[in-house]
Design an enzyme around this catalytic site. Structure first.
Site, PDB file in Angstrom:
ATOM      1  N   LYS A 154      26.950  49.174  42.127  1.00 21.45           N
ATOM      2  CA  LYS A 154      27.152  50.528  41.623  1.00 21.45           C
ATOM      3  C   LYS A 154      26.282  50.762  40.389  1.00 21.45           C
ATOM      4  O   LYS A 154      25.083  50.893  40.507  1.00 21.45           O
ATOM      5  CB  LYS A 154      28.647  50.752  41.367  1.00 21.45           C
ATOM      6  CG  LYS A 154      29.555  50.283  42.521  1.00 21.45           C
ATOM      7  CD  LYS A 154      29.371  51.056  43.807  1.00 21.45           C
ATOM      8  CE  LYS A 154      30.091  50.454  45.005  1.00 21.45           C
ATOM      9  NZ  LYS A 154      31.509  50.139  44.864  1.00 21.45           N
ATOM     10  N   TYR A 160      40.688  50.169  44.143  1.00 22.18           N
ATOM     11  CA  TYR A 160      39.663  50.312  45.189  1.00 22.18           C
ATOM     12  C   TYR A 160      40.258  49.939  46.543  1.00 22.18           C
ATOM     13  O   TYR A 160      40.890  48.889  46.686  1.00 22.18           O
ATOM     14  CB  TYR A 160      38.483  49.402  44.842  1.00 22.18           C
ATOM     15  CG  TYR A 160      37.382  49.384  45.864  1.00 22.18           C
ATOM     16  CD1 TYR A 160      36.635  50.525  46.125  1.00 22.18           C
ATOM     17  CD2 TYR A 160      37.080  48.223  46.566  1.00 22.18           C
ATOM     18  CE1 TYR A 160      35.615  50.498  47.069  1.00 22.18           C
ATOM     19  CE2 TYR A 160      36.067  48.191  47.506  1.00 22.18           C
ATOM     20  CZ  TYR A 160      35.335  49.339  47.746  1.00 22.18           C
ATOM     21  OH  TYR A 160      34.340  49.318  48.676  1.00 22.18           O
ATOM     22  N   ASP A 188      38.928  45.237  37.068  1.00 22.93           N
ATOM     23  CA  ASP A 188      37.764  45.727  37.811  1.00 22.93           C
ATOM     24  C   ASP A 188      37.105  46.785  36.935  1.00 22.93           C
ATOM     25  O   ASP A 188      37.616  47.893  36.780  1.00 22.93           O
ATOM     26  CB  ASP A 188      38.208  46.298  39.160  1.00 22.93           C
ATOM     27  CG  ASP A 188      37.028  46.713  40.036  1.00 22.93           C
ATOM     28  OD1 ASP A 188      35.956  47.025  39.478  1.00 22.93           O
ATOM     29  OD2 ASP A 188      37.185  46.743  41.272  1.00 22.93           O
ATOM     30  N   ARG A 232      22.163  27.351  46.086  1.00 20.79           N
ATOM     31  CA  ARG A 232      23.559  27.825  46.182  1.00 20.79           C
ATOM     32  C   ARG A 232      24.306  27.494  44.896  1.00 20.79           C
ATOM     33  O   ARG A 232      25.181  28.227  44.462  1.00 20.79           O
ATOM     34  CB  ARG A 232      24.265  27.199  47.403  1.00 20.79           C
ATOM     35  CG  ARG A 232      25.769  27.474  47.438  1.00 20.79           C
ATOM     36  CD  ARG A 232      26.398  27.386  48.825  1.00 20.79           C
ATOM     37  NE  ARG A 232      26.001  26.207  49.561  1.00 20.79           N
ATOM     38  CZ  ARG A 232      26.449  24.964  49.336  1.00 20.79           C
ATOM     39  NH1 ARG A 232      27.320  24.736  48.362  1.00 20.79           N
ATOM     40  NH2 ARG A 232      26.030  23.958  50.070  1.00 20.79           N
TER      41      ARG A 232
HETATM   42  C1  LIG Z   1      32.393  49.284  45.477  1.00 19.41           C
HETATM   43  C2  LIG Z   1      33.548  48.726  44.711  1.00 19.41           C
HETATM   44  C3  LIG Z   1      33.999  47.431  44.949  1.00 19.41           C
HETATM   45  C4  LIG Z   1      33.421  46.563  46.051  1.00 19.41           C
HETATM   46  O1  LIG Z   1      32.115  46.189  45.805  1.00 19.41           O
HETATM   47  P1  LIG Z   1      31.011  45.910  46.965  1.00 19.41           P
HETATM   48  O2  LIG Z   1      29.788  45.641  46.171  1.00 19.41           O
HETATM   49  O3  LIG Z   1      30.958  47.134  47.816  1.00 19.41           O
HETATM   50  O4  LIG Z   1      31.485  44.729  47.739  1.00 19.41           O
HETATM   51  C5  LIG Z   1      35.035  46.947  44.171  1.00 19.41           C
HETATM   52  N1  LIG Z   1      35.612  47.708  43.209  1.00 19.41           N
HETATM   53  C6  LIG Z   1      35.206  48.971  42.971  1.00 19.41           C
HETATM   54  C7  LIG Z   1      35.883  49.758  41.912  1.00 19.41           C
HETATM   55  C8  LIG Z   1      34.166  49.524  43.708  1.00 19.41           C
HETATM   56  O5  LIG Z   1      33.770  50.773  43.468  1.00 19.41           O
END
Ligand SMILES: *Cc1c(COP(=O)(O)O)cnc(C)c1O
Length: 379
Positions: A202, A105, A177, A53
């Site tokens: 992603k 998001y 982000d 962890r």
């Molecule tokens: C998918 C996404 C998230 C969240 O990520 P997860 O891996 O689904 O928890 C946050 N910000 C953006 C821009 C995203 O596309």
């Protein structure tokens, strides 16, 4: 291939950062090390691994690679993008106020609404494309500026250099982000941001088969220590195989993202000429309000294209149902192209236009994608 002898071009960094030939076996592909516990001196001395962890070999390798890609000082990997988002917010004390891109998001906004409200965090959704609106929304207790650009799904572009500088001058921590842009297209840490967030689910993973998140920091700081503390104490960390898959994804990230951006540009241009399409949201089109800014702060315009269907919501739903090559599914960044009716996915409180479809462009030939969407729109 010594560890982190990465070269300075991003294609080279992507292949080499965080990797080394296994000194024991000569294996070129990194080993997967699932051990949760590691031998250590009885008095607890030494700086090796202790318990997974806290830190583990595959996670460390991934963190080194992401640090190098974003040209940061350090990175922390999480089990999802939202776990990374949660870690940033949990560094704040109850009573703090957050400024956040109003069309960030959907999951980020719902985390603030449903979870962090109990923590005593207040926030204001603000148009981060407008620095005066950001200034006006600031409160004495504002501690964090949260920016997403390009935003989702409207692909609006915020000026990172202006926002990063403003936050620093006002003693406000800043996080971008960077999921949609990836470090291939934009590097927020070089524009004054303190932290950069990724849903590695992603583009970094790139194959729609692993969930993950990460934060990268520009510098070691009390904020970063607090992020590490949440990661290690709360423990929303990736397992060895997930970290290994993500590091494998990193190697082809530059190639995939560039191919996806080229396909997205072609698709956006084709949709802009389509009689059944009333509006295309893509920063690579000169008609997009953020085009000039995007051309300045990004190396390409991203691989997500949103468009509005002239016939309204019913026609949009019909088109999403009629695609054959694309898959009607949420998420983005994978090698396969996806289409979705975003308002349905976001739920009843969504502000997304009801006639909007969002496409995540994969690495298929753009002609085939365009033909499939054309056919679905006219079927
Ligand atoms: C998918 C996404 C998230 C969240 O990520 P997860 O891996 O689904 O928890 C946050 N910000 C953006 C821009 C995203 O596309």
């Amino acid at each position: 291939m010594a560890d982190d002898s990465t070269g300075s071009n991003i294609e080279t960094v992507a292949v080499h950062a965080g990797r080394q030939v296994d000194p024991l076996t000569g294996a070129v592909s990194p080993s997967i090390q699932p051990s949760t516990t590691f031998r250590h001196p009885p008095d607890g001395s030494g700086d090796g691994y202790l318990y997974s962890r806290y830190a583990s070999p595959n996670r460390d390798a991934l963190e080194r690679a992401l640090t190098a890609l974003e040209t940061g000082a350090d990175a922390a990997a999480f089990s999802s993008g939202m776990a990374a988002a949660n870690a940033v917010l949990q560094t704040l004390k109850p009573g703090a106020h957050v400024l956040v891109t109003h069309d960030a998001y959907h999951g980020t906004l719902s985390l603030l609404d449903e979870v962090m409200a109990h923590w005593g965090l207040a926030y204001t959704g603000v148009d981060t494309c407008d620095i005066d609106a950001v200034r006006a929304a600031r409160r004495p207790e504002t501690r964090l500026l949260w920016v997403e650009t390009p935003s989702n799904p409207m692909l609006r572009i915020a000026d990172l250099a202006t926002l990063g500088t403003w936050a620093a001058q006002n003693g406000i921590a800043s996080v971008c982000d960077n999921t949609f842009a990836t470090p291939i297209l934009q590097r927020p840490l070089t524009l004054g941001f303190d932290l950069c967030l990724h849903s590695t689910t992603k583009y970094v993973g790139g194959h729609s088969d692993v969930l993950g998140g990460a934060l990268v920091t520009r510098e070691y700081s009390p904020l970063w220590e607090a992020v590490r503390s949440v990661q290690r104490r709360a423990g929303a960390v990736p397992g060895a195989f997930d970290a290994w898959l993500l590091l494998r994804g990193v190697a082809t990230l530059p190639l995939r993202v560039r191919a996806q951006c080229a396909g997205a540009q072609r698709l956006a241009e084709a949709l802009a000429d389509h009689p059944q399409v009333s509006r295309v949201h893509y920063p690579g089109l000169p008609t997009h309000p953020g085009h000039t800014l995007a051309a300045k702060q990004m190396t390409a315009f991203g691989a997500v294209v949103s468009f509005e269907v002239a016939g309204g919501e019913a026609a949009a739903l019909r088109a999403a149902a009629n695609v054959e090559l694309l898959t009607c599914a949420t998420s983005l960044g994978g090698v396969e192209s996806l289409i979705e009716h975003r308002a349905s996915v976001e739920g009843p409180d969504s502000a997304t236009p009801r006639n909007l479809l969002r496409v995540s462009v994969g690495i298929e030939h753009p002609d085939d994608l365009i033909a499939d969407i054309n056919r679905a729109l006219t079927a």
